[in-house]
Scaffold this motif. Structure first.
Motif, PDB file in Angstrom:
ATOM      1  N   UNK A  45      -5.927 -33.158  23.956  1.00 11.26           N
ATOM      2  CA  UNK A  45      -6.836 -32.131  24.454  1.00 11.26           C
ATOM      3  C   UNK A  45      -6.249 -30.733  24.200  1.00 11.26           C
ATOM      4  N   UNK A  46      -7.075 -29.787  23.781  1.00 15.21           N
ATOM      5  CA  UNK A  46      -6.589 -28.410  23.625  1.00 15.21           C
ATOM      6  C   UNK A  46      -5.997 -27.850  24.928  1.00 15.21           C
ATOM      7  N   UNK A  47      -6.468 -28.352  26.075  1.00 15.61           N
ATOM      8  CA  UNK A  47      -5.906 -27.916  27.362  1.00 15.61           C
ATOM      9  C   UNK A  47      -4.443 -28.337  27.497  1.00 15.61           C
ATOM     10  N   UNK A  48      -4.119 -29.517  26.974  1.00 12.82           N
ATOM     11  CA  UNK A  48      -2.735 -29.996  27.009  1.00 12.82           C
ATOM     12  C   UNK A  48      -1.860 -29.090  26.136  1.00 12.82           C
ATOM     13  N   UNK A  49      -2.366 -28.700  24.979  1.00 11.80           N
ATOM     14  CA  UNK A  49      -1.625 -27.812  24.082  1.00 11.80           C
ATOM     15  C   UNK A  49      -1.440 -26.447  24.742  1.00 11.80           C
ATOM     16  N   UNK A  50      -2.492 -25.954  25.372  1.00 11.95           N
ATOM     17  CA  UNK A  50      -2.381 -24.668  26.073  1.00 11.95           C
ATOM     18  C   UNK A  50      -1.342 -24.734  27.192  1.00 11.95           C
ATOM     19  N   UNK A  51      -1.253 -25.880  27.872  1.00 10.88           N
ATOM     20  CA  UNK A  51      -0.261 -26.051  28.943  1.00 10.88           C
ATOM     21  C   UNK A  51       1.157 -25.978  28.387  1.00 10.88           C
ATOM     22  N   UNK A  53       2.170 -24.032  26.127  1.00 11.91           N
ATOM     23  CA  UNK A  53       2.489 -22.610  25.973  1.00 11.91           C
ATOM     24  C   UNK A  53       2.801 -21.953  27.311  1.00 11.91           C
ATOM     25  N   UNK A  54       2.683 -22.753  28.382  1.00 14.31           N
ATOM     26  CA  UNK A  54       3.064 -22.288  29.718  1.00 14.31           C
ATOM     27  C   UNK A  54       4.255 -23.089  30.251  1.00 14.31           C
ATOM     28  N   UNK A  55       4.848 -23.935  29.377  1.00 13.30           N
ATOM     29  CA  UNK A  55       6.046 -24.667  29.747  1.00 13.30           C
ATOM     30  C   UNK A  55       5.851 -26.090  30.215  1.00 13.30           C
ATOM     31  N   UNK A  56       4.641 -26.600  30.212  1.00 16.13           N
ATOM     32  CA  UNK A  56       4.369 -27.974  30.661  1.00 16.13           C
ATOM     33  C   UNK A  56       4.338 -28.906  29.454  1.00 16.13           C
ATOM     34  N   UNK A  57       5.403 -29.672  29.282  1.00 16.75           N
ATOM     35  CA  UNK A  57       5.519 -30.601  28.158  1.00 16.75           C
ATOM     36  C   UNK A  57       5.418 -32.053  28.611  1.00 16.75           C
ATOM     37  N   UNK A  58       4.733 -32.278  29.734  1.00 18.84           N
ATOM     38  CA  UNK A  58       4.637 -33.626  30.288  1.00 18.84           C
ATOM     39  C   UNK A  58       3.668 -34.521  29.515  1.00 18.84           C
ATOM     40  N   UNK A  59       2.790 -33.927  28.707  1.00 17.91           N
ATOM     41  CA  UNK A  59       1.824 -34.694  27.916  1.00 17.91           C
ATOM     42  C   UNK A  59       1.817 -34.162  26.485  1.00 17.91           C
ATOM     43  N   UNK A 121      11.461 -37.138  21.102  1.00 20.12           N
ATOM     44  CA  UNK A 121      12.436 -36.257  20.461  1.00 20.12           C
ATOM     45  C   UNK A 121      11.840 -34.904  20.108  1.00 20.12           C
ATOM     46  N   UNK A 122      10.611 -34.901  19.603  1.00 21.44           N
ATOM     47  CA  UNK A 122       9.934 -33.645  19.267  1.00 21.44           C
ATOM     48  C   UNK A 122       9.679 -32.820  20.524  1.00 21.44           C
ATOM     49  N   UNK A 123       9.317 -33.489  21.615  1.00 19.59           N
ATOM     50  CA  UNK A 123       9.083 -32.780  22.877  1.00 19.59           C
ATOM     51  C   UNK A 123      10.386 -32.164  23.403  1.00 19.59           C
ATOM     52  N   UNK A 124      11.495 -32.845  23.198  1.00 19.17           N
ATOM     53  CA  UNK A 124      12.792 -32.286  23.626  1.00 19.17           C
ATOM     54  C   UNK A 124      13.089 -30.983  22.867  1.00 19.17           C
ATOM     55  N   UNK A 125      12.804 -30.987  21.582  1.00 27.37           N
ATOM     56  CA  UNK A 125      13.021 -29.775  20.771  1.00 27.37           C
ATOM     57  C   UNK A 125      12.090 -28.664  21.243  1.00 27.37           C
ATOM     58  N   UNK A 126      10.803 -28.972  21.372  1.00 29.68           N
ATOM     59  CA  UNK A 126       9.817 -27.959  21.757  1.00 29.68           C
ATOM     60  C   UNK A 126      10.118 -27.386  23.132  1.00 29.68           C
ATOM     61  N   UNK A 127      10.516 -28.229  24.064  1.00 26.56           N
ATOM     62  CA  UNK A 127      10.837 -27.741  25.415  1.00 26.56           C
ATOM     63  C   UNK A 127      12.034 -26.804  25.370  1.00 26.56           C
ATOM     64  N   UNK A 128      13.023 -27.131  24.572  1.00 30.12           N
ATOM     65  CA  UNK A 128      14.178 -26.254  24.427  1.00 30.12           C
ATOM     66  C   UNK A 128      13.763 -24.913  23.818  1.00 30.12           C
ATOM     67  N   UNK A 129      12.922 -24.964  22.777  1.00 25.63           N
ATOM     68  CA  UNK A 129      12.458 -23.728  22.148  1.00 25.63           C
ATOM     69  C   UNK A 129      11.725 -22.845  23.156  1.00 25.63           C
ATOM     70  N   UNK A 130      10.930 -23.479  23.996  1.00 30.83           N
ATOM     71  CA  UNK A 130      10.199 -22.725  25.012  1.00 30.83           C
ATOM     72  C   UNK A 130      11.164 -22.182  26.075  1.00 30.83           C
ATOM     73  N   UNK A 131      12.007 -23.049  26.606  1.00 27.51           N
ATOM     74  CA  UNK A 131      12.919 -22.648  27.689  1.00 27.51           C
ATOM     75  C   UNK A 131      13.884 -21.551  27.251  1.00 27.51           C
ATOM     76  N   UNK A 132      14.293 -21.578  25.991  1.00 27.94           N
ATOM     77  CA  UNK A 132      15.252 -20.585  25.509  1.00 27.94           C
ATOM     78  C   UNK A 132      14.635 -19.182  25.446  1.00 27.94           C
ATOM     79  N   UNK A 133      13.357 -19.090  25.084  1.00 30.56           N
ATOM     80  CA  UNK A 133      12.715 -17.776  24.961  1.00 30.56           C
ATOM     81  C   UNK A 133      11.200 -17.940  25.118  1.00 30.56           C
ATOM     82  N   UNK A 134      10.724 -18.089  26.354  1.00 34.14           N
ATOM     83  CA  UNK A 134       9.296 -18.360  26.580  1.00 34.14           C
ATOM     84  C   UNK A 134       8.361 -17.318  25.978  1.00 34.14           C
TER      85      UNK A 134
END
Length: 140
Positions: A45-51, A53-59, A121-134
């Motif tokens: 869902x595009x809503x999941x993708x938008x989330x 961009x707010x730091x929610x990588x649960x889905x 594994x991809x989510x781990x990378x993306x979460x780090x990228x977000x957490x490092x510089x939101x």
């Protein structure tokens, strides 16, 4: 004949060294294309993708795998090609975005802990990228 040769040499030099990074408009168009492709491919869902961009990588972890594979940042053996990412960033992003993005990628080079599940594994990378510089999160 001599003038043609000189003209051709100049044309080659200017063509080779005249290209630079994409403009922000071009970069955003490319990101939109990749996002739409991966949303369709993974049926997220595009809503999941938008989330995300707010730091929610649960889905939507497989969406992130699609994104990183599209950009060729996951190597065949399942590791993060952070060096290739830095090269791609420097070649394609405007300097005001490239500098902090490269720093973030360097900070996240060891973030992929799960190599047996490419989506996690991809989510781990993306979460780090977000957490490092939101404020400069650059994945689509």
């Amino acid at each position: 004949m001599k003038i043609r040769l000189i003209f051709c040499l100049h044309l080659i030099l200017f063509t080779q060294y005249g290209f630079c990074a994409m403009s922000e408009k071009q970069m955003n168009a490319t990101k939109k294309l990749v996002r739409n492709t991966c949303v369709t491919k993974t049926k997220v869902s595009p809503d999941v993708v938008d989330a995300m961009h707010k730091g929610d990588f649960s889905q939507g972890q497989c969406y992130l795998s699609c994104i990183l594979n599209t950009y060729k940042l996951i190597l065949p053996e399942g590791t993060f090609d952070w060096e290739g990412g830095i090269k791609a960033i420097n070649a394609n992003m405007p300097p005001n975005i490239a500098e902090p993005a490269c720093e973030t990628v360097k900070n996240c080079k060891d973030s992929m802990k799960t190599k047996t599940d490419k989506c996690i594994g991809a989510a781990e990378i993306a979460k780090c990228l977000y957490d490092d510089n939101p404020s400069n999160y650059f994945l689509p």
